[in-house]
Design an enzyme around this catalytic site. Structure first.
Site, PDB file in Angstrom:
ATOM      1  N   GLY A  14       0.825  -1.196   0.000  1.00 28.37           N
ATOM      2  CA  GLY A  14       0.000   0.000   0.000  1.00 28.37           C
ATOM      3  C   GLY A  14       0.855   1.239   0.000  1.00 28.37           C
ATOM      4  O   GLY A  14       2.084   1.157   0.072  1.00 28.37           O
ATOM      5  N   GLU A  15       0.179   2.364  -0.084  1.00 24.13           N
ATOM      6  CA  GLU A  15       0.907   3.618  -0.158  1.00 24.13           C
ATOM      7  C   GLU A  15       0.150   4.679   0.624  1.00 24.13           C
ATOM      8  O   GLU A  15      -1.066   4.785   0.527  1.00 24.13           O
ATOM      9  CB  GLU A  15       1.040   4.037  -1.635  1.00 24.13           C
ATOM     10  CG  GLU A  15       1.912   5.233  -1.828  1.00 24.13           C
ATOM     11  CD  GLU A  15       2.431   5.362  -3.268  1.00 24.13           C
ATOM     12  OE1 GLU A  15       2.078   4.516  -4.112  1.00 24.13           O
ATOM     13  OE2 GLU A  15       3.177   6.318  -3.513  1.00 24.13           O
ATOM     14  N   GLY A  16       0.851   5.411   1.463  1.00 26.02           N
ATOM     15  CA  GLY A  16       0.235   6.522   2.186  1.00 26.02           C
ATOM     16  C   GLY A  16       0.839   7.822   1.717  1.00 26.02           C
ATOM     17  O   GLY A  16       1.524   7.861   0.700  1.00 26.02           O
ATOM     18  N   THR A  17       0.585   8.897   2.450  1.00 22.39           N
ATOM     19  CA  THR A  17       1.090  10.210   2.076  1.00 22.39           C
ATOM     20  C   THR A  17       2.612  10.263   2.162  1.00 22.39           C
ATOM     21  O   THR A  17       3.279  10.877   1.335  1.00 22.39           O
ATOM     22  CB  THR A  17       0.524  11.292   3.011  1.00 22.39           C
ATOM     23  OG1 THR A  17      -0.782  10.890   3.408  1.00 22.39           O
ATOM     24  CG2 THR A  17       0.476  12.630   2.332  1.00 22.39           C
ATOM     25  N   TYR A  18       3.148   9.622   3.199  1.00 27.90           N
ATOM     26  CA  TYR A  18       4.574   9.774   3.486  1.00 27.90           C
ATOM     27  C   TYR A  18       5.400   8.536   3.179  1.00 27.90           C
ATOM     28  O   TYR A  18       6.609   8.552   3.331  1.00 27.90           O
ATOM     29  CB  TYR A  18       4.772  10.122   4.963  1.00 27.90           C
ATOM     30  CG  TYR A  18       4.034  11.359   5.372  1.00 27.90           C
ATOM     31  CD1 TYR A  18       4.483  12.616   4.976  1.00 27.90           C
ATOM     32  CD2 TYR A  18       2.868  11.275   6.130  1.00 27.90           C
ATOM     33  CE1 TYR A  18       3.794  13.766   5.324  1.00 27.90           C
ATOM     34  CE2 TYR A  18       2.177  12.421   6.491  1.00 27.90           C
ATOM     35  CZ  TYR A  18       2.647  13.666   6.086  1.00 27.90           C
ATOM     36  OH  TYR A  18       1.957  14.790   6.432  1.00 27.90           O
ATOM     37  N   VAL A  20       5.697   4.300   1.208  1.00 27.94           N
ATOM     38  CA  VAL A  20       5.239   3.150   0.452  1.00 27.94           C
ATOM     39  C   VAL A  20       5.560   1.939   1.309  1.00 27.94           C
ATOM     40  O   VAL A  20       6.651   1.855   1.879  1.00 27.94           O
ATOM     41  CB  VAL A  20       5.959   3.030  -0.908  1.00 27.94           C
ATOM     42  CG1 VAL A  20       5.282   1.970  -1.771  1.00 27.94           C
ATOM     43  CG2 VAL A  20       5.988   4.364  -1.625  1.00 27.94           C
ATOM     44  N   ASP A 134       0.567  11.317  16.736  1.00 31.93           N
ATOM     45  CA  ASP A 134      -0.341  11.143  15.601  1.00 31.93           C
ATOM     46  C   ASP A 134      -1.319  10.005  15.865  1.00 31.93           C
ATOM     47  O   ASP A 134      -1.523   9.142  15.012  1.00 31.93           O
ATOM     48  CB  ASP A 134       0.447  10.914  14.303  1.00 31.93           C
ATOM     49  CG  ASP A 134      -0.391  11.249  13.059  1.00 31.93           C
ATOM     50  OD1 ASP A 134      -1.419  11.945  13.201  1.00 31.93           O
ATOM     51  OD2 ASP A 134      -0.019  10.800  11.970  1.00 31.93           O
TER      52      ASP A 134
HETATM   53  P1  ADP Z   1      -1.644   5.215   5.757  1.00 32.92           P
HETATM   54  O1  ADP Z   1      -1.253   5.859   7.052  1.00 32.92           O
HETATM   55  O2  ADP Z   1      -2.234   6.111   4.746  1.00 32.92           O
HETATM   56  O3  ADP Z   1      -2.383   3.919   5.945  1.00 32.92           O
HETATM   57  P2  ADP Z   1       0.906   3.937   5.546  1.00 32.92           P
HETATM   58  O4  ADP Z   1       2.064   4.461   4.788  1.00 32.92           O
HETATM   59  O5  ADP Z   1       1.043   3.858   7.028  1.00 32.92           O
HETATM   60  O6  ADP Z   1      -0.262   4.854   5.086  1.00 32.92           O
HETATM   61  O7  ADP Z   1       0.508   2.513   5.041  1.00 32.92           O
HETATM   62  C1  ADP Z   1       0.044   2.273   3.746  1.00 32.92           C
HETATM   63  C2  ADP Z   1      -0.654   0.922   3.685  1.00 32.92           C
HETATM   64  O8  ADP Z   1       0.292  -0.135   3.918  1.00 32.92           O
HETATM   65  C3  ADP Z   1      -1.695   0.727   4.780  1.00 32.92           C
HETATM   66  O9  ADP Z   1      -2.954   1.184   4.414  1.00 32.92           O
HETATM   67  C4  ADP Z   1      -1.696  -0.780   4.964  1.00 32.92           C
HETATM   68  O10 ADP Z   1      -2.516  -1.387   4.000  1.00 32.92           O
HETATM   69  C5  ADP Z   1      -0.262  -1.167   4.698  1.00 32.92           C
HETATM   70  N1  ADP Z   1       0.518  -1.336   5.946  1.00 32.92           N
HETATM   71  C6  ADP Z   1       1.157  -0.370   6.653  1.00 32.92           C
HETATM   72  N2  ADP Z   1       1.799  -0.872   7.722  1.00 32.92           N
HETATM   73  C7  ADP Z   1       1.580  -2.204   7.703  1.00 32.92           C
HETATM   74  C8  ADP Z   1       1.976  -3.307   8.547  1.00 32.92           C
HETATM   75  N3  ADP Z   1       2.743  -3.118   9.637  1.00 32.92           N
HETATM   76  N4  ADP Z   1       1.554  -4.542   8.229  1.00 32.92           N
HETATM   77  C9  ADP Z   1       0.778  -4.734   7.133  1.00 32.92           C
HETATM   78  N5  ADP Z   1       0.363  -3.762   6.306  1.00 32.92           N
HETATM   79  C10 ADP Z   1       0.753  -2.507   6.570  1.00 32.92           C
END
Ligand code: ADP
Length: 311
Positions: A14-18, A20, A134
């Protein structure tokens, strides 16, 4: 470099704002899965800074608690990117459960269990001089055994040095306390407690409690939902750098909270009111939260294996 070689990177999760996030596993033991979070580094983040950040994050590796996501490793790659190797938690987060009103039903005992896990996580951070900064449902990940784990210490900083100049532009707006909205530069663990209170309210309402559209709107919502911060209820507040209020709303009384949040009982409502104290000095601490009578009143918190989960 050795740290990096311990892990094999797999598909993108997945990918968030800050960041991948990738699936990964231990090179020495492929059945141990991990999440590798690659922080997107801003351009002004120049040479030599990644090692600083690595050092800063290293101390989070020592923060080990059942309700805090394990940070297994931190390393920077050649391109100055920061990589965090985290415990793999594939069952989503609390936000997904709160929003899925069609498929997920939960009640007071479940809320008490989740709030207990969140409170213990925050207590442990604060005991170790770490502010999370946060806290929100999206940062509360769910483990296979139902345990809720506080994640995303992207903004975490040690607050061991009380004179450290800190930026007030932290915490996602809806969960941000009034002292930060008013530009306070010195703040404490009380900022996290406010966020915990807004998550508590959101668990009950199944919608964000104060979803402001911008910072001014956020202050307006706080004044309307809780009360206007004044010299009376918060001595010194009017001298904060960005103090502005839209009007004078009286502080809401207990019966107003009972009307909206009554399903968690009188004791639950009392705890909620104390987490949402406008004046950070009067706000309950994590340690005091753990001593609150709500945890012992009926219903008892749900056992973690019996908590609702997404299928
Ligand atoms: P957001 O805060 O927008 O969810 P993140 O960068 O924290 O963005 O995470 C992006 C995606 O990656 C999440 O929505 C989730 O699906 C996956 N993810 C993040 N951390 C974990 C983890 N520890 N285990 C499994 N999947 C994760």
């Amino acid at each position: 470099e050795e740290e990096k070689r311990k892990y094999v990177k797999g598909k993108k999760l997945g990918e968030g704002t800050y960041a991948v996030v990738f699936l990964g596993h231990l090179r020495s033991n492929p059945s141990t899965r991990v999440a590798i979070k690659k922080i997107k580094v801003q351009k002004e983040y120049t040479e030599g800074m990644a090692p600083d950040a690595v050092r800063e994050l290293k101390h989070l590796q020592e923060l080990q608690h059942p309700n805090i996501i394990s940070l297994l490793s931190v390393f920077s790659s050649k391109d100055q990117n920061l990589n965090l190797v985290l415990e793999y938690l594939p069952l989503g987060d609390l936000e997904m459960l709160i929003r899925d009103t069609d498929n997920v039903r939960y009640g007071a005992a479940d809320i008490k269990a989740w709030m207990g896990m969140l409170t213990r996580a925050v207590w442990f951070c604060h005991e170790n001089f770490v502010l999370h900064r946060d806290i929100k449902p999206n940062n509360l990940l769910i483990a296979a055994d139902g345990e809720v784990k506080l994640a995303d210490f992207g903004l975490a900083r040690s607050f061991a040095d009380p004179h450290r100049h800190m930026t007030s532009n932290v915490i996602t707006r809806w969960y941000r306390p009034p002292e930060l909205l008013f530009g306070a530069r010195y703040y404490s663990g009380a900022v996290d407690i406010w966020s915990v209170g807004t998550v508590f309210a959101e668990l009950v309402l199944r919608a964000p409690y104060m979803p402001g559209n911008n910072e001014l709107d956020q202050i307006k919502l706080i004044c309307e939902s809780i009360g206007t911060p004044t010299e009376d209820n918060w001595p010194g507040v009017t001298r904060l750098p960005e103090y502005t209020v839209p009007g004078q709303h009286p502080t809401r009384g207990r019966d107003w909270y009972e009307m909206r949040f009554g399903i968690v009982g009188t004791d639950g409502v009392d705890l909620l009111i104390r987490t949402l104290a406008l004046n950070p000095q009067k706000r309950i601490t994590a340690r005091e939260m753990l001593q609150h009578r709500w945890w012992h009143s009926e219903p008892k918190p749900t056992r973690k294996d019996d908590l609702p989960r997404k299928d």
